[in-house]
Design an enzyme around this catalytic site. Sequence first.
Site, PDB file in Angstrom:
ATOM      1  N   ASP A   1      46.444 -64.599  35.362  1.00 54.56           N
ATOM      2  CA  ASP A   1      45.877 -64.291  36.674  1.00 54.56           C
ATOM      3  C   ASP A   1      46.101 -65.346  37.746  1.00 54.56           C
ATOM      4  O   ASP A   1      45.529 -65.247  38.839  1.00 54.56           O
ATOM      5  CB  ASP A   1      44.372 -64.021  36.543  1.00 54.56           C
ATOM      6  CG  ASP A   1      43.602 -65.231  36.048  1.00 54.56           C
ATOM      7  OD1 ASP A   1      44.229 -66.144  35.469  1.00 54.56           O
ATOM      8  OD2 ASP A   1      42.369 -65.270  36.241  1.00 54.56           O
ATOM      9  N   GLU A   2      46.920 -66.338  37.495  1.00 57.26           N
ATOM     10  CA  GLU A   2      47.204 -67.311  38.551  1.00 57.26           C
ATOM     11  C   GLU A   2      48.544 -67.980  38.335  1.00 57.26           C
ATOM     12  O   GLU A   2      49.014 -68.140  37.204  1.00 57.26           O
ATOM     13  CB  GLU A   2      46.097 -68.369  38.645  1.00 57.26           C
ATOM     14  CG  GLU A   2      45.972 -69.269  37.441  1.00 57.26           C
ATOM     15  CD  GLU A   2      45.049 -70.449  37.679  1.00 57.26           C
ATOM     16  OE1 GLU A   2      45.098 -71.053  38.770  1.00 57.26           O
ATOM     17  OE2 GLU A   2      44.277 -70.774  36.766  1.00 57.26           O
TER      18      GLU A   2
ATOM     19  N   ASP B   1      45.682 -66.830  43.105  1.00 60.10           N
ATOM     20  CA  ASP B   1      44.631 -66.749  42.084  1.00 60.10           C
ATOM     21  C   ASP B   1      43.923 -65.408  42.240  1.00 60.10           C
ATOM     22  O   ASP B   1      43.303 -65.139  43.273  1.00 60.10           O
ATOM     23  CB  ASP B   1      43.646 -67.912  42.267  1.00 60.10           C
ATOM     24  CG  ASP B   1      42.679 -68.040  41.103  1.00 60.10           C
ATOM     25  OD1 ASP B   1      42.860 -67.332  40.107  1.00 60.10           O
ATOM     26  OD2 ASP B   1      41.750 -68.858  41.201  1.00 60.10           O
TER      27      ASP B   1
END
Length: 381
Positions: free
Chosen positions: A105-106, A10
């Site tokens: 983003d993760e 993350d």
Amino acid sequence: MTEKKIIHIDMDCFFAAIEMLDNPELRGKPMAVGGQAGTRGVLCTANYEARKFGVHSALSSNLALKRCPELIIVNPRSYRYREASQEIQKIFYEYTDTVEMLSLDEGFLDVTDYCHKHQVFATKVAAEIREKIFLKTSLTASAGIANNKFLAKVSSDWNKPNGQWVIPPEKAAEFSYQLELGKVPGIGEKTLEKCHTLGIFKLGDIREKGVLWAKDHFGKFGHSLYQKSWGISSDQVGRRSQRKSISCERTFSQDLKGMQEIEEYFPFLLNELEERIITYYEKIERKKAEDPLLYSPPIKKLFIKMKTKDFKNHTHEFISPIEEPWTLKSFEFSQSKIFEQLGHSLYTQIGRPAIRLLGIGVKLNYTQSDELEGLGQLRLL
């Protein structure tokens, strides 16, 4: 049987971190990414300095500035975030092909085979990935390591920012027993409120009540919660059924009253939906090399969803043009006006009540026979 080794990566306040990287003058100052105040803007994210003032994602820009008058709000740059995400994903695929991106983003990585082949611990792999990300992008990431997706995702929040946390298999049941329900993925505000009313505050309380009690009060989700109370989750990385839709939604702590308040959240939802569509499209393109029959489905419909305070769901749809159907690659979010028009139409139809949940999405067309479905519907009210 080999124990699974799952990593959840993350990125730390990804959008804001990129803006601070590209503009060093923003560092150390409370800043956020989102729509500007006075334009019914909503924040996409905020850096850690801003979060100290109670500024967070999905907060209206006007309210954010009231909480933090010195807040600097930067307009989002989707192309820049996609560019950084692609570099990060390249690093993921150096270790495994079993990658499941949740957003730009993760994502999850199943590094079981890599660890077995190279005789390394998953904690070392996670540390290497985070180091490579930083060397390549100058951005920091946090990681969670466990034997399933549920625990990996929870643990990635445990040592943020720029840290990692591992939950060994032998500690999974003990860790989960103590886990507060507010930290369990999938539990929203209303479910949390219901749990508290029932005297349930952590997963261990559900374990003590038993699986039958959990299913009686929460249905299928209750069975899942009971399993999680023991640290058990059967979800596999990347193993999902064929997606029929891509959507995003937001539940509000205070009901929205009036179309003006609803419109404030459209830019935020549109930005998130765009991320998810691009992520899914890029995933399909990578998989095509392994499966020649795989293809990127056209978009069949746009839809909007509203849930009123009495928990009734209402939806409204718009069919993609048959002559030139939208695709995941070509769909342009200049079409955002369609979502706004759908919102106006639906809100009027249901009598303009208070809204506790707002969602938008696209339905995908995997079968040719679906192309003519619903031609009798109105194109747009």
